[in-house]
Design a protein around this motif. Structure first.
Motif, PDB file in Angstrom:
ATOM      1  N   ALA A   1       0.851  -1.193   0.000  1.00 54.95           N
ATOM      2  CA  ALA A   1       0.000   0.000   0.000  1.00 54.95           C
ATOM      3  C   ALA A   1       0.882   1.237   0.000  1.00 54.95           C
ATOM      4  O   ALA A   1       2.038   1.196   0.422  1.00 54.95           O
ATOM      5  CB  ALA A   1      -0.923   0.022   1.214  1.00 54.95           C
ATOM      6  N   VAL A   2       0.310   2.332  -0.485  1.00 55.00           N
ATOM      7  CA  VAL A   2       0.969   3.632  -0.453  1.00 55.00           C
ATOM      8  C   VAL A   2       0.088   4.584   0.339  1.00 55.00           C
ATOM      9  O   VAL A   2      -1.135   4.602   0.170  1.00 55.00           O
ATOM     10  CB  VAL A   2       1.211   4.178  -1.873  1.00 55.00           C
ATOM     11  N   VAL A   3       0.712   5.365   1.211  1.00 53.56           N
ATOM     12  CA  VAL A   3      -0.004   6.307   2.070  1.00 53.56           C
ATOM     13  C   VAL A   3       0.610   7.686   1.885  1.00 53.56           C
ATOM     14  O   VAL A   3       1.826   7.858   1.998  1.00 53.56           O
ATOM     15  CB  VAL A   3       0.088   5.888   3.550  1.00 53.56           C
ATOM     16  N   ILE A   4      -0.241   8.676   1.604  1.00 51.20           N
ATOM     17  CA  ILE A   4       0.210  10.057   1.425  1.00 51.20           C
ATOM     18  C   ILE A   4      -0.613  10.948   2.348  1.00 51.20           C
ATOM     19  O   ILE A   4      -1.830  10.800   2.445  1.00 51.20           O
ATOM     20  CB  ILE A   4       0.048  10.514  -0.034  1.00 51.20           C
ATOM     21  N   SER A   5       0.062  11.863   3.016  1.00 54.93           N
ATOM     22  CA  SER A   5      -0.616  12.767   3.949  1.00 54.93           C
ATOM     23  C   SER A   5       0.322  13.889   4.338  1.00 54.93           C
ATOM     24  O   SER A   5       1.550  13.720   4.317  1.00 54.93           O
ATOM     25  CB  SER A   5      -1.044  11.996   5.206  1.00 54.93           C
ATOM     26  N   PRO A   6      -0.216  15.031   4.724  1.00 55.25           N
ATOM     27  CA  PRO A   6       0.638  16.067   5.328  1.00 55.25           C
ATOM     28  C   PRO A   6       1.341  15.575   6.588  1.00 55.25           C
ATOM     29  O   PRO A   6       2.313  16.194   7.035  1.00 55.25           O
ATOM     30  CB  PRO A   6      -0.350  17.192   5.653  1.00 55.25           C
ATOM     31  N   PHE A   7       0.868  14.450   7.152  1.00 57.06           N
ATOM     32  CA  PHE A   7       1.438  13.905   8.381  1.00 57.06           C
ATOM     33  C   PHE A   7       2.382  12.732   8.110  1.00 57.06           C
ATOM     34  O   PHE A   7       2.760  12.018   9.046  1.00 57.06           O
ATOM     35  CB  PHE A   7       0.318  13.485   9.330  1.00 57.06           C
ATOM     36  N   VAL A   8       2.744  12.537   6.847  1.00 54.15           N
ATOM     37  CA  VAL A   8       3.674  11.472   6.461  1.00 54.15           C
ATOM     38  C   VAL A   8       4.868  12.100   5.752  1.00 54.15           C
ATOM     39  O   VAL A   8       4.703  12.827   4.767  1.00 54.15           O
ATOM     40  CB  VAL A   8       2.992  10.447   5.539  1.00 54.15           C
ATOM     41  N   LYS A   9       6.049  11.825   6.258  1.00 51.82           N
ATOM     42  CA  LYS A   9       7.265  12.350   5.644  1.00 51.82           C
ATOM     43  C   LYS A   9       7.506  11.672   4.301  1.00 51.82           C
ATOM     44  O   LYS A   9       7.470  10.444   4.205  1.00 51.82           O
ATOM     45  CB  LYS A   9       8.455  12.113   6.572  1.00 51.82           C
ATOM     46  N   PRO A  10       7.722  12.418   3.233  1.00 51.97           N
ATOM     47  CA  PRO A  10       7.986  11.815   1.929  1.00 51.97           C
ATOM     48  C   PRO A  10       9.164  10.843   1.981  1.00 51.97           C
ATOM     49  O   PRO A  10      10.184  11.110   2.614  1.00 51.97           O
ATOM     50  CB  PRO A  10       8.302  13.021   1.040  1.00 51.97           C
ATOM     51  N   GLY A  11       8.975   9.682   1.327  1.00 50.73           N
ATOM     52  CA  GLY A  11      10.022   8.681   1.299  1.00 50.73           C
ATOM     53  C   GLY A  11      10.012   7.714   2.464  1.00 50.73           C
ATOM     54  O   GLY A  11      10.906   6.885   2.606  1.00 50.73           O
ATOM     55  N   THR A  12       8.986   7.766   3.299  1.00 54.01           N
ATOM     56  CA  THR A  12       8.873   6.847   4.432  1.00 54.01           C
ATOM     57  C   THR A  12       8.683   5.415   3.935  1.00 54.01           C
ATOM     58  O   THR A  12       7.949   5.170   2.978  1.00 54.01           O
ATOM     59  CB  THR A  12       7.684   7.252   5.329  1.00 54.01           C
ATOM     60  N   VAL A  13       9.321   4.471   4.597  1.00 55.78           N
ATOM     61  CA  VAL A  13       9.167   3.050   4.289  1.00 55.78           C
ATOM     62  C   VAL A  13       8.802   2.320   5.575  1.00 55.78           C
ATOM     63  O   VAL A  13       9.499   2.444   6.581  1.00 55.78           O
ATOM     64  CB  VAL A  13      10.457   2.458   3.690  1.00 55.78           C
ATOM     65  N   SER A  14       7.700   1.579   5.555  1.00 57.15           N
ATOM     66  CA  SER A  14       7.282   0.795   6.719  1.00 57.15           C
ATOM     67  C   SER A  14       7.351  -0.690   6.397  1.00 57.15           C
ATOM     68  O   SER A  14       6.877  -1.132   5.350  1.00 57.15           O
ATOM     69  CB  SER A  14       5.854   1.156   7.132  1.00 57.15           C
ATOM     70  N   SER A  15       7.908  -1.454   7.316  1.00 57.83           N
ATOM     71  CA  SER A  15       7.933  -2.905   7.199  1.00 57.83           C
ATOM     72  C   SER A  15       7.039  -3.570   8.244  1.00 57.83           C
ATOM     73  O   SER A  15       7.135  -4.773   8.470  1.00 57.83           O
ATOM     74  CB  SER A  15       9.370  -3.424   7.331  1.00 57.83           C
ATOM     75  N   VAL A  16       6.188  -2.795   8.894  1.00 58.74           N
ATOM     76  CA  VAL A  16       5.219  -3.344   9.837  1.00 58.74           C
ATOM     77  C   VAL A  16       4.120  -4.067   9.060  1.00 58.74           C
ATOM     78  O   VAL A  16       3.704  -3.634   7.983  1.00 58.74           O
ATOM     79  CB  VAL A  16       4.623  -2.229  10.714  1.00 58.74           C
ATOM     80  N   ALA A  17       3.633  -5.174   9.582  1.00 61.85           N
ATOM     81  CA  ALA A  17       2.587  -5.952   8.920  1.00 61.85           C
ATOM     82  C   ALA A  17       1.212  -5.351   9.199  1.00 61.85           C
ATOM     83  O   ALA A  17       0.830  -5.146  10.356  1.00 61.85           O
ATOM     84  CB  ALA A  17       2.630  -7.397   9.397  1.00 61.85           C
ATOM     85  N   TYR A  18       0.486  -5.070   8.121  1.00 62.22           N
ATOM     86  CA  TYR A  18      -0.882  -4.568   8.198  1.00 62.22           C
ATOM     87  C   TYR A  18      -1.751  -5.336   7.210  1.00 62.22           C
ATOM     88  O   TYR A  18      -1.246  -5.985   6.281  1.00 62.22           O
ATOM     89  CB  TYR A  18      -0.937  -3.080   7.830  1.00 62.22           C
ATOM     90  N   ASN A  19      -3.067  -5.240   7.394  1.00 59.50           N
ATOM     91  CA  ASN A  19      -4.005  -5.797   6.419  1.00 59.50           C
ATOM     92  C   ASN A  19      -5.246  -4.908   6.344  1.00 59.50           C
ATOM     93  O   ASN A  19      -5.270  -3.804   6.899  1.00 59.50           O
ATOM     94  CB  ASN A  19      -4.359  -7.254   6.761  1.00 59.50           C
ATOM     95  N   HIS A  20      -6.287  -5.382   5.633  1.00 55.92           N
ATOM     96  CA  HIS A  20      -7.485  -4.551   5.461  1.00 55.92           C
ATOM     97  C   HIS A  20      -8.182  -4.256   6.790  1.00 55.92           C
ATOM     98  O   HIS A  20      -8.793  -3.196   6.945  1.00 55.92           O
ATOM     99  CB  HIS A  20      -8.468  -5.237   4.512  1.00 55.92           C
ATOM    100  N   TYR A  21      -8.108  -5.174   7.736  1.00 55.95           N
ATOM    101  CA  TYR A  21      -8.670  -4.887   9.057  1.00 55.95           C
ATOM    102  C   TYR A  21      -7.892  -3.763   9.737  1.00 55.95           C
ATOM    103  O   TYR A  21      -8.468  -2.947  10.467  1.00 55.95           O
ATOM    104  CB  TYR A  21      -8.648  -6.142   9.936  1.00 55.95           C
ATOM    105  N   SER A  22      -6.591  -3.702   9.484  1.00 55.12           N
ATOM    106  CA  SER A  22      -5.783  -2.607  10.023  1.00 55.12           C
ATOM    107  C   SER A  22      -6.213  -1.268   9.433  1.00 55.12           C
ATOM    108  O   SER A  22      -6.244  -0.249  10.135  1.00 55.12           O
ATOM    109  CB  SER A  22      -4.304  -2.836   9.707  1.00 55.12           C
ATOM    110  N   LEU A  23      -6.525  -1.269   8.131  1.00 56.33           N
ATOM    111  CA  LEU A  23      -6.992  -0.036   7.503  1.00 56.33           C
ATOM    112  C   LEU A  23      -8.304   0.415   8.129  1.00 56.33           C
ATOM    113  O   LEU A  23      -8.481   1.607   8.443  1.00 56.33           O
ATOM    114  CB  LEU A  23      -7.167  -0.255   5.998  1.00 56.33           C
ATOM    115  N   LEU A  24      -9.227  -0.513   8.338  1.00 51.36           N
ATOM    116  CA  LEU A  24     -10.487  -0.173   9.001  1.00 51.36           C
ATOM    117  C   LEU A  24     -10.219   0.372  10.405  1.00 51.36           C
ATOM    118  O   LEU A  24     -10.789   1.405  10.806  1.00 51.36           O
ATOM    119  CB  LEU A  24     -11.388  -1.407   9.070  1.00 51.36           C
ATOM    120  N   HIS A  25      -9.342  -0.293  11.135  1.00 50.46           N
ATOM    121  CA  HIS A  25      -9.005   0.158  12.492  1.00 50.46           C
ATOM    122  C   HIS A  25      -8.389   1.556  12.468  1.00 50.46           C
ATOM    123  O   HIS A  25      -8.671   2.396  13.332  1.00 50.46           O
ATOM    124  CB  HIS A  25      -8.044  -0.842  13.134  1.00 50.46           C
TER     125      HIS A  25
END
Length: 386
Positions: free
Chosen positions: A332-356
């Motif tokens: 997934a790609v996430v863009i926001s004024p609260f996200v630093k450009p070029g951020t890389v996350s290796s944390v595991a998420y899924n669609h339930y995480s998006l809902l949460h």
């Protein structure tokens, strides 16, 4: 290091045991986001989308430079429909949603299990089953589902809240070619529109017609923050979401057409007053590719990715991903004024995480499997700019 190389290195380092255990930690508080935009594409593995020689350079190279790439984001089922439903309700796959609800049938329940899971099978959930849309309504917040091509052929589906007749076959399972009667064709797919699978939404026709609308309405709504919903859930047609290749209208389809869709709509979203003020854009896929051979009405031979994270469960089927526990490795790609450009996350998420995540942003209780302790909202690994 390029994103392709970073992806390869991250994949090599990310052990299977880590996937099973789920993500580690999350932010104690989310940023003051008040407008969330979600774009859902179709059927691609993270390696194809974000790997070397990608056919979607805008999504895989340009957009991560504007925000964050979530390298270990997973779908929650196969085929399509069950993933979309999990994103807004936290309900796990059942035999009919897993088969894309070819008949638009009522859910036949046998009770309720842990984490508010309705037990049984069927497509349209009873009024007692809530969604994030219902939660937002109760909190006096706003939402809309923007559906490309919905109503192009009014003989197939209405232009608002478009869905099959209850108990009837779903005529939107395949795209309709352009014709004299329908010059632009009709590639809307009901199974990719999760809002029409809940009686808590469709039984209120005034609400559903006002909230589940054509994609073109988004262009108008984006012009002012006051008219932009708190949650905008955006679903391209069967060509522009990458599902079909080639498309019924002659376009190439696949990631090529999905990339073109994003090139048009993402700049409109990120330039909008609502996004610039306090926005969050998430672009992801419903599921990883699951390859089949054979007649869908007979036995099928399956191959592909049915991996999962976050202790995924599925009380109504043997495996949420048909071959395995989940919908596979999609990213997934996430863009926001609260996200630093070029951020890389290796944390595991899924669609339930998006809902949460959405529910946490708006102060709502997590629904269904979004409430599992292993399913955490996006954390400080994503929201890197405060």
């Amino acid at each position: 290091m390029t994103f392709a190389r970073l992806f390869a290195a991250s994949l090599a380092a990310f052990a299977i045991t880590a996937l099973a255990a789920g993500p580690a930690g999350a932010a104690t508080a989310t940023p003051p986001i008040r407008h969330v935009f979600v774009i859902v594409l179709e059927n691609e593995n993270v390696g194809t989308t974000f790997g070397q020689n990608t056919p979607s350079p805008y999504l895989s190279l340009a957009l991560p430079k504007q925000g964050a790439i979530l390298l270990h984001y997973f779908g929650t089922g196969h085929w399509s429909n069950d993933n979309y439903l999990s994103m807004i309700s936290g309900q796990a796959p059942n035999p009919e949603t897993q088969n894309d609800c070819r008949t638009y049938s009522d859910f036949r329940d046998t009770g309720t299990g842990e984490f508010q899971q309705l037990l049984g099978s069927g497509c349209v959930f009873p009024p007692a089953v809530s969604t994030v849309a219902n939660q937002l309504d109760a909190a006096h917040l706003t939402w809309k589902g923007y559906m490309e091509d919905m109503g192009n052929d009014p003989q197939r589906e209405a232009a608002t809240c478009g869905r099959p007749q209850l108990g009837q076959l779903d005529a939107t399972q395949k795209a309709e070619k352009p014709s004299d009667r329908v010059p632009n064709g009709d590639a809307y797919a009901s199974r990719h529109d999760p809002f029409v699978y809940f009686h808590a939404i469709v039984d209120n026709s005034q609400l559903c017609n006002a909230r589940v609308v054509r994609l073109g309405d988004l262009d108008t709504d984006l012009r002012s923050a006051d008219n932009t919903p708190n949650l905008s859930y955006i679903v391209p047609n069967l060509c522009h979401d990458g599902h079909d290749a080639p498309c019924a209208n002659g376009e190439p389809g696949g990631l090529i057409s999905a990339d073109q869709f994003l090139r048009h709509w993402v700049p409109l979203i990120t330039a909008s007053p609502a996004f610039q003020q306090d926005g969050l854009l998430v672009v992801t896929f419903d599921e990883s590719e699951l390859v089949t051979r054979g007649d869908p009405d007979d036995d099928l031979t399956f191959g592909g990715d049915s991996s999962a994270c976050c202790n995924e469960r599925a009380p109504n089927v043997a495996h949420a991903g048909i071959l395995g526990p989940g919908g596979g490795y999609i990213g997934a790609v996430v863009i926001s004024p609260f996200v630093k450009p070029g951020t890389v996350s290796s944390v595991a998420y899924n669609h339930y995480s998006l809902l949460h995540t959405i529910e946490t942003i708006f102060g709502l209780a997590p629904l269904g499997y979004a409430a599992q302790p292993e399913v955490v909202p996006f954390g400080d690994d994503v929201f890197t700019k405060r």
